[in-house]
Design a protein around this motif. Sequence first.
Motif, mmCIF file in Angstrom:
data_model
loop_
_atom_site.group_PDB
_atom_site.id
_atom_site.type_symbol
_atom_site.label_atom_id
_atom_site.label_comp_id
_atom_site.label_asym_id
_atom_site.label_seq_id
_atom_site.Cartn_x
_atom_site.Cartn_y
_atom_site.Cartn_z
ATOM 1 N N VAL A 1 -6.266 -11.113 -6.527
ATOM 2 C CA VAL A 1 -5.700 -9.822 -6.147
ATOM 3 C C VAL A 1 -6.840 -8.861 -5.843
ATOM 4 O O VAL A 1 -7.822 -8.794 -6.599
ATOM 5 C CB VAL A 1 -4.819 -9.273 -7.290
ATOM 6 C CG1 VAL A 1 -4.347 -7.858 -6.989
ATOM 7 C CG2 VAL A 1 -3.641 -10.208 -7.552
ATOM 8 N N ASP A 2 -6.721 -8.120 -4.756
ATOM 9 C CA ASP A 2 -7.734 -7.116 -4.459
ATOM 10 C C ASP A 2 -7.700 -6.037 -5.539
ATOM 11 O O ASP A 2 -6.612 -5.588 -5.949
ATOM 12 C CB ASP A 2 -7.476 -6.482 -3.092
ATOM 13 C CG ASP A 2 -8.671 -5.689 -2.610
ATOM 14 O OD1 ASP A 2 -9.472 -6.239 -1.848
ATOM 15 O OD2 ASP A 2 -8.803 -4.503 -3.009
ATOM 16 N N ASP B 1 3.397 -13.014 1.148
ATOM 17 C CA ASP B 1 2.846 -13.335 2.461
ATOM 18 C C ASP B 1 1.757 -14.390 2.316
ATOM 19 O O ASP B 1 0.947 -14.331 1.374
ATOM 20 C CB ASP B 1 2.225 -12.078 3.076
ATOM 21 C CG ASP B 1 2.884 -11.667 4.377
ATOM 22 O OD1 ASP B 1 2.994 -12.527 5.267
ATOM 23 O OD2 ASP B 1 3.283 -10.496 4.499
ATOM 24 N N ILE B 2 1.718 -15.323 3.255
ATOM 25 C CA ILE B 2 0.567 -16.200 3.358
ATOM 26 C C ILE B 2 0.056 -16.084 4.789
ATOM 27 O O ILE B 2 0.844 -15.997 5.736
ATOM 28 C CB ILE B 2 0.898 -17.656 2.980
ATOM 29 C CG1 ILE B 2 -0.379 -18.500 2.920
ATOM 30 C CG2 ILE B 2 1.935 -18.272 3.910
ATOM 31 C CD1 ILE B 2 -0.196 -19.861 2.287
ATOM 32 N N VAL B 3 -1.275 -16.021 4.932
ATOM 33 C CA VAL B 3 -1.899 -15.720 6.228
ATOM 34 C C VAL B 3 -2.774 -16.911 6.621
ATOM 35 O O VAL B 3 -3.980 -16.922 6.347
ATOM 36 C CB VAL B 3 -2.739 -14.425 6.130
ATOM 37 C CG1 VAL B 3 -3.225 -13.993 7.517
ATOM 38 C CG2 VAL B 3 -1.937 -13.303 5.482
ATOM 39 N N PRO C 1 0.442 -8.758 2.039
ATOM 40 C CA PRO C 1 -0.727 -9.288 1.333
ATOM 41 C C PRO C 1 -1.366 -8.301 0.361
ATOM 42 O O PRO C 1 -1.586 -7.135 0.679
ATOM 43 C CB PRO C 1 -1.682 -9.644 2.468
ATOM 44 C CG PRO C 1 -0.789 -9.948 3.614
ATOM 45 C CD PRO C 1 0.340 -8.965 3.487
ATOM 46 N N PHE C 2 -1.675 -8.810 -0.808
ATOM 47 C CA PHE C 2 -2.343 -8.045 -1.860
ATOM 48 C C PHE C 2 -3.618 -8.761 -2.294
ATOM 49 O O PHE C 2 -4.208 -8.437 -3.309
ATOM 50 C CB PHE C 2 -1.411 -7.885 -3.079
ATOM 51 C CG PHE C 2 -0.777 -9.186 -3.513
ATOM 52 C CD1 PHE C 2 -1.463 -10.071 -4.326
ATOM 53 C CD2 PHE C 2 0.486 -9.536 -3.062
ATOM 54 C CE1 PHE C 2 -0.890 -11.286 -4.704
ATOM 55 C CE2 PHE C 2 1.070 -10.744 -3.450
ATOM 56 C CZ PHE C 2 0.372 -11.617 -4.268
ATOM 57 N N TYR C 3 -4.056 -9.737 -1.495
ATOM 58 C CA TYR C 3 -5.223 -10.553 -1.841
ATOM 59 C C TYR C 3 -6.531 -9.797 -1.576
ATOM 60 O O TYR C 3 -6.547 -8.783 -0.869
ATOM 61 C CB TYR C 3 -5.212 -11.844 -1.017
ATOM 62 C CG TYR C 3 -3.869 -12.525 -0.943
ATOM 63 C CD1 TYR C 3 -3.288 -13.077 -2.088
ATOM 64 C CD2 TYR C 3 -3.165 -12.596 0.255
ATOM 65 C CE1 TYR C 3 -2.047 -13.698 -2.028
ATOM 66 C CE2 TYR C 3 -1.915 -13.217 0.324
ATOM 67 C CZ TYR C 3 -1.364 -13.754 -0.813
ATOM 68 O OH TYR C 3 -0.138 -14.357 -0.748
ATOM 69 N N ARG D 1 0.814 -1.222 0.000
ATOM 70 C CA ARG D 1 0.000 0.000 0.000
ATOM 71 C C ARG D 1 0.846 1.271 0.000
ATOM 72 O O ARG D 1 0.346 2.340 -0.365
ATOM 73 C CB ARG D 1 -0.908 0.023 1.236
ATOM 74 C CG ARG D 1 -2.068 -0.927 1.181
ATOM 75 C CD ARG D 1 -3.146 -0.539 2.156
ATOM 76 N NE ARG D 1 -2.704 -0.587 3.550
ATOM 77 C CZ ARG D 1 -3.470 -0.211 4.572
ATOM 78 N NH1 ARG D 1 -4.682 0.275 4.364
ATOM 79 N NH2 ARG D 1 -3.026 -0.294 5.814
ATOM 80 N N SER D 2 2.103 1.150 0.425
ATOM 81 C CA SER D 2 2.908 2.344 0.683
ATOM 82 C C SER D 2 4.176 2.428 -0.141
ATOM 83 O O SER D 2 5.040 3.247 0.158
ATOM 84 C CB SER D 2 3.271 2.392 2.176
ATOM 85 O OG SER D 2 2.115 2.436 2.965
#
Length: 545
Positions: free
Chosen positions: A81-82, A108-110, A62-64, A27-28
């Motif tokens: 992807v979001d 990343d996986i959550v 995460p970008f999901y 995001r940044s």
Amino acid sequence: MTASTPTPLTSDDDWWRSAVVYQVYVRSFADSNGDGVGDLQGIRERLPYLRDLGVDALWLTPFYTSPMVDGGYDVADYRDVDPMFGTLADFDAMITDAHALGLRIIVDIVPNHTSSAHPWFVAALATAPGSPERARYLFAEGRGEHGELPPNDWESIFGGPAWTRVPDGQWYLHLFDPAQPDLNWRHPEVRAEFEDVLRFWLDRGVDGFRIDVAHGMIKAEGLPDVGFNSMTGGRRQSELLGKGRLPYFDQDEVHEIYRAWRPILDSYPGGRMAVAEAWAETPQRLARYIGPDELHQAFSFDFLDATWSADSFRKVIDTALAEATIVGAPTTWVLSNHDKQRHVTRYGDGEVGLRRARAASLLMLALPGCAYLYQGEELGLPEVLDLPDELRQDPSFLRTGESRDGCRVPIPWSGELAPYGFGPAGSELSWLPAPATWAALSVAAQAGTPGSTLELYRAALRARRAHPALARDADGVTWLETTGPGVLAFRRTGGGAELTCVVNLSDAPVQIDGYGQPVVASAELTGQGTGHVLPVDAAAWFERR
């Protein structure tokens, strides 16, 4: 949509043993469309910058698909992807370009929890207690005469109870935000789902995974009480992270999960890897996550938590190296990430904090193993401490007053006014505001400027990659006698060369003799010949060939 065929990288299955990995807080990092939010196309456009910086791989947060209650760590769809960040086609194009530039991609996986918007949890709420849909999560009956009390005394990491009651009277567990219900990892369907998610992204060419809350998926049988929490006047349970055992973290059974994941990773070519974000009460228990039948790495947060003293750093380094030797895996060093206050500020902020941060970076990059950088640390960015409360988005802020937003402010690229080239030309949007003082810290302001933090990182990363004494097969750390208790010095040898790293953590400049010629230094050295004076809060590398 089918996965693209990634461009082959140089063949090196052990790349992760000595890699420098750059964490991208998506995001940044870079905004390609001017909406004020970083995205995958923005990363793609900035890949040459990262190649030129000298890193080996990127770790993407995460970008999901997600409601973004917790910055994307509340996942509603693990295979897409979001729209905020782009599309799967954008991801495929980004990873193809990254591989073409010699950069690997870790995602990343959550697995500890999903979003409350995940179809599984939506279905769980729509069915009755005891249903197969609820069995994927951790639902339980409450205590008290009418079940009005939570099932136990567990506390959310974000503050407050770790349980939320649903209209039919049952409670569900969320070790983080109520919008992040914990999965039941004793359910075979949960395990099968995540093994398939791993394959989905491996098929798209990802080179590894950072496992969020890797210590958390298994909870103790019977869900026993901890015995205290902040809601009953005790201390916060999260204070035990890395110091003690909790019934919902670091349970022995969690290792069964990783023993099932490792063959999946090993079945793909190119050295696919996984690194654990794991907290354990001892280095020995943390080391259990690593090995040829489990994970490749686990973050050494003790290094991040070391105080600014020679004794603290040496103790942490010695312990980490000893544990790495036992398990036959590399150490994994980190100074900052998206969950911790930036180390410029932790070390004192202002000029003192920046001096120390620059010195700590040279210390870290001279050590054997893998180093993780957090975006913006190569610019010397401090924590933003004065964000208006109404702009903060960290869910923990609402529950505890503590916020991680200050390390997540978009990084400055160019220009005199915020948001400093974060978006396309003319864009003034930024999901968090950058300080007016950051114009001097931008990439454009520092690039090519002698002595800048960016050029220090570039020089150190070039030397780390090229110097035989810092190679993967070079010798480890040999500590050297120093002029005082506040000075650290160690030597690495390899390829017929020696490299000595010296760090002055004392309160006075120190004379450095006999280590050879300087390679890179975090502050200007004085002196002539083989003798040099190392300033306070500074580090330098010296070589002899």
